[in-house]
Design a protein around this motif. Structure first.
Motif, PDB file in Angstrom:
ATOM      1  N   MET A 195      10.423  -6.325 -29.689  1.00  0.00           N
ATOM      2  CA  MET A 195      10.685  -6.488 -27.986  1.00  0.00           C
ATOM      3  C   MET A 195      11.731  -7.448 -27.970  1.00  0.00           C
ATOM      4  N   HIS A 196      12.070  -7.534 -26.613  1.00  0.00           N
ATOM      5  CA  HIS A 196      13.316  -7.069 -25.971  1.00  0.00           C
ATOM      6  C   HIS A 196      12.744  -7.765 -24.033  1.00  0.00           C
ATOM      7  N   ARG A 197      14.135  -8.909 -23.469  1.00  0.00           N
ATOM      8  CA  ARG A 197      13.057  -9.579 -22.321  1.00  0.00           C
ATOM      9  C   ARG A 197      14.288  -9.089 -21.809  1.00  0.00           C
ATOM     10  N   SER A 198      14.593  -8.610 -20.383  1.00  0.00           N
ATOM     11  CA  SER A 198      15.619  -7.829 -19.237  1.00  0.00           C
ATOM     12  C   SER A 198      15.074  -9.235 -18.219  1.00  0.00           C
ATOM     13  N   ARG A 199      16.259  -8.226 -17.473  1.00  0.00           N
ATOM     14  CA  ARG A 199      15.860  -9.588 -15.321  1.00  0.00           C
ATOM     15  C   ARG A 199      16.925  -8.797 -15.375  1.00  0.00           C
ATOM     16  N   VAL A 200      16.764  -8.261 -13.571  1.00  0.00           N
ATOM     17  CA  VAL A 200      18.270  -8.076 -12.389  1.00  0.00           C
ATOM     18  C   VAL A 200      19.090  -9.585 -12.089  1.00  0.00           C
ATOM     19  N   HIS A 201      19.720 -10.003 -12.657  1.00  0.00           N
ATOM     20  CA  HIS A 201      21.322 -10.981 -13.207  1.00  0.00           C
ATOM     21  C   HIS A 201      22.075 -10.724 -11.478  1.00  0.00           C
ATOM     22  N   GLY A 202      22.101  -9.753 -10.915  1.00  0.00           N
ATOM     23  CA  GLY A 202      22.766 -10.507  -9.585  1.00  0.00           C
ATOM     24  C   GLY A 202      23.176  -8.676  -8.901  1.00  0.00           C
ATOM     25  N   VAL A 203      23.413  -8.967  -8.072  1.00  0.00           N
ATOM     26  CA  VAL A 203      23.780  -7.469  -6.871  1.00  0.00           C
ATOM     27  C   VAL A 203      25.950  -7.891  -7.096  1.00  0.00           C
ATOM     28  N   LEU A 204      26.270  -6.803  -7.449  1.00  0.00           N
ATOM     29  CA  LEU A 204      27.931  -6.200  -6.999  1.00  0.00           C
ATOM     30  C   LEU A 204      28.015  -5.128  -6.080  1.00  0.00           C
TER      31      LEU A 204
END
Length: 126
Positions: A1-10
């Protein structure tokens, strides 16, 4: 299992236009523009998009926008997104550049944000 999320807008802009773009977005979002001395191609607009990083990035190419997705397992997140339909474009240091169906770019990066914020908002994937 892993985790992720949107971090930013470039906000990717041609290198020669980056200073003007940083000034514009700083004024538009009402936050200071701060260059990163360690990585001068990045100018942070901290606080411009609450909960997300907002960054002007000087590039050798045409103007565009892209998302950064941060994760605690870069390889697993790249595999997950490729399985969902993305294609791999390039790799730069620990950043994996992918192209989503429809043509938009996104980068998969190791966790960049405050660890508590990541832990509170990241989604868990099998």
């Amino acid at each position: 299992m892993h985790r992720s999320r949107v971090h930013g807008v470039l906000i990717d802009v041609p290198r020669e236009q980056a200073p003007a773009a940083a000034r514009f977005w700083s004024a538009t979002l009402g936050v200071p523009a701060r260059a990163d001395p360690a990585e001068p191609q990045f100018t942070s607009l901290r606080g411009g998009l609450p909960g997300l990083a907002a960054v002007v990035q000087a590039i050798d190419g045409e103007a565009r926008y892209h998302l950064d997705i941060e994760t605690d397992d870069v390889a697993a997140e790249v595999r997950r997104l490729v399985a969902a339909g993305a294609t791999e474009v390039a790799q730069w240091l620990e950043c994996h550049v992918l192209r989503a169906p429809g043509g938009h770019l996104l980068c998969v990066v190791p966790v960049q944000s405050d660890r508590d914020a990541f832990d509170a908002t990241a989604r868990t994937w099998p």
